[in-house]
Write an enzyme that holds these catalytic residues in place. Structure first.
Site, mmCIF file in Angstrom:
data_model
loop_
_atom_site.group_PDB
_atom_site.id
_atom_site.type_symbol
_atom_site.label_atom_id
_atom_site.label_comp_id
_atom_site.label_asym_id
_atom_site.label_seq_id
_atom_site.Cartn_x
_atom_site.Cartn_y
_atom_site.Cartn_z
ATOM 1 N N HIS A 1 24.455 28.924 45.307
ATOM 2 C CA HIS A 1 24.983 27.793 45.825
ATOM 3 C C HIS A 1 26.175 28.514 44.356
ATOM 4 O O HIS A 1 25.806 29.124 43.364
ATOM 5 C CB HIS A 1 23.925 26.744 45.518
ATOM 6 C CG HIS A 1 25.564 25.361 45.500
ATOM 7 N ND1 HIS A 1 25.833 24.815 44.341
ATOM 8 C CD2 HIS A 1 25.510 24.805 46.157
ATOM 9 C CE1 HIS A 1 26.529 23.723 44.605
ATOM 10 N NE2 HIS A 1 26.445 23.595 46.009
ATOM 11 N N ASP B 1 23.037 23.375 52.822
ATOM 12 C CA ASP B 1 23.973 23.614 54.746
ATOM 13 C C ASP B 1 22.949 24.468 55.601
ATOM 14 O O ASP B 1 23.018 24.672 56.596
ATOM 15 C CB ASP B 1 24.756 24.666 54.487
ATOM 16 C CG ASP B 1 26.197 23.817 53.805
ATOM 17 O OD1 ASP B 1 27.021 22.246 54.495
ATOM 18 O OD2 ASP B 1 27.246 24.122 52.692
#
Length: 450
Positions: free
Chosen positions: A328, A387
């Site tokens: 991320h 996700d």
């Protein structure tokens, strides 16, 4: 456009590509903050917010020190929010929406009143379903959602009034109606583009947002309590992520011009649609389907590692050399959203008899970062982001893949409205960063001399 125009279009495209290329070295020469990122990967500070905070590392004398991820809504750790409403057996999205938009946790009576207000405002204006959704069905639900938001301007008797009471009224209507717009947009797509039966279920004012969406999207209106709880958790975790994420920053940029709420939110929907933002979980699901098709024994760690190695070497899947869903831009050691979603997903995997597939996700989470480090020669810490698990959650909920990003929008509308109000109340200046022209001066050439 005529068929014989194709060659001409290709020529124009080549011209556009040639004359819009900027030498990459110029960005470094002029110290350009590409993507509004500093050279160390941190975001350029462009604003202040009271709404959301994303913590992923500690800065110590300019060095990024990895840390456990935290996500705070109005200063409250989302972990504490989730644990408390789950302990009390409640749904949490409505409480979180109140917290984000109005800045404090509601009392029990305030939450009851807010739920009533959302329930009463779920119904779309008269004629909206037929004229705005069914008469112009879209193959992409995000585009249909953006169009529905813009069309709402025409049904609003006071659309341009930027007084705070009016914008609060508009925000409540949009939070209430987003799930309905998405559900009907999906039903129209399924019917007109997928040749399926058309189901238009009226929203239920007494159901939670998660329950209501499952009720409207399913032909038989049926769902389990655990399914609704997991969707509700997903909505809570996607509701806000600081002012710097692309779609929320879009809210600030567009709102700073003084335009109406519908133009602002439609722009944010367009931003969220992008595969580098809200569409990321679809890429994870595409990768997982590829892995499942090429790994015979999902429980065999060595076989999984062998295929992941091919992916990282650019020899499999999309040949980009990436394991999607790991890593991320801000979080390092952990993404708190992924941790919370993973725990609840384990429950539903057992209910749905999908524990083998869930086990495959756990294996990739375990071996993926190690392989990335050895193959790429990188010391970057990779942990699963939200996700990585959200697509699997939606799959277990038997939701079609084209709904994944719209569900993100259903959640994020609360955060968008909060940031819109913050920009109106505390912004005050139109956002206008600088771009340096590097082409230099050129003389006009008369037409006959070209």
């Amino acid at each position: 456009m005529q068929t014989n125009d194709k060659t001409y279009i290709e020529r124009l495209a080549a011209l556009a590509e040639k004359n819009n290329f900027i030498e990459p070295s110029l960005y470094e020469r002029y110290n350009v903050k590409r993507g509004l990122r500093n050279s160390d990967g941190t975001g350029v500070l462009v604003g202040l917010t009271n709404i959301g905070e994303v913590h992923g590392y500690i800065l110590d004398e300019g060095e990024r020190i990895p840390d456990q991820g935290r996500l705070l809504y109005r200063g409250i750790d989302v972990w504490d929010i989730v644990k408390n409403f789950q302990k009390e057996g409640r749904f949490g999205f409505e409480e979180v929406s109140y917290l984000l938009v109005f800045g404090q946790l509601p009392t029990r009576q305030e939450l009851v009143e807010f739920n009533r207000l959302l329930g009463e405002n779920r119904y779309l204006p008269e004629g909206f379903i037929e004229d705005m959704i069914l008469k112009a069905p879209s193959n992409d639900i995000m585009n249909k959602l953006a169009r529905s938001v813009l069309a709402s301007y025409s049904y609003d008797k006071n659309p341009d009034d930027l007084s705070i009471p009016n914008v609060v009224r508009q925000s409540i209507e949009l939070i209430a109606r987003f799930p309905v717009m998405v559900a009907y947009g999906y039903q129209a797509k399924a019917h007109y583009h997928g040749n399926q039966s058309l189901y238009i279920h009226l929203p239920q004012p007494d159901l939670s947002t998660a329950e209501n969406f499952l009720y409207m999207i399913r032909p038989d209106n049926q769902y389990t309590r655990l399914e609704a709880e997991l969707l509700d958790l997903s909505l809570v975790l996607h509701a806000e992520h600081g002012g710097g994420n692309n779609s929320t920053f879009t809210v600030h940029v567009v709102a700073s011009t003084g335009t109406d709420i519908y133009s602002v939110i439609a722009a944010a929907v367009g931003s969220l649609k992008g595969p580098k933002h809200g569409g990321a979980n679809i890429k994870v699901m595409e990768m997982m389907e590829d892995i499942k098709n090429n790994v015979k024994d999902w429980a065999d760690e060595d076989e999984v590692k062998y295929y992941l190695t091919k992916i990282l070497n650019g020899e499999a899947f999309d040949r980009k050399g990436l394991i999607y869903g790991l890593g991320h831009a801000v979080y390092t050691l952990s993404d708190p959203r992924a941790v919370l979603l993973k725990a609840k997903a384990a429950e539903l995997a057992k209910e749905k008899n999908m524990e083998d597939e869930f086990g495959l996700y756990l294996t990739i989470e375990k071996v993926g970062p190690e392989l990335f480090a050895s193959i790429k020669g990188s010391d970057k810490i990779l942990a699963p982001n939200v996700d990585f698990y959200s697509g699997f959650v939606y799959k277990m909920l038997n939701l079609p893949i084209e709904l994944y990003t719209p569900i993100f929008a259903i959640a994020r509308i609360s955060g968008w409205c909060a940031h819109l109000l913050e920009e109106l109340i505390s912004g005050g200046r139109i956002i206008r960063p600088a771009y340096k022209n590097v082409i230099g001066k050129r003389k006009y050439i008369p037409l006959e001399q070209r």
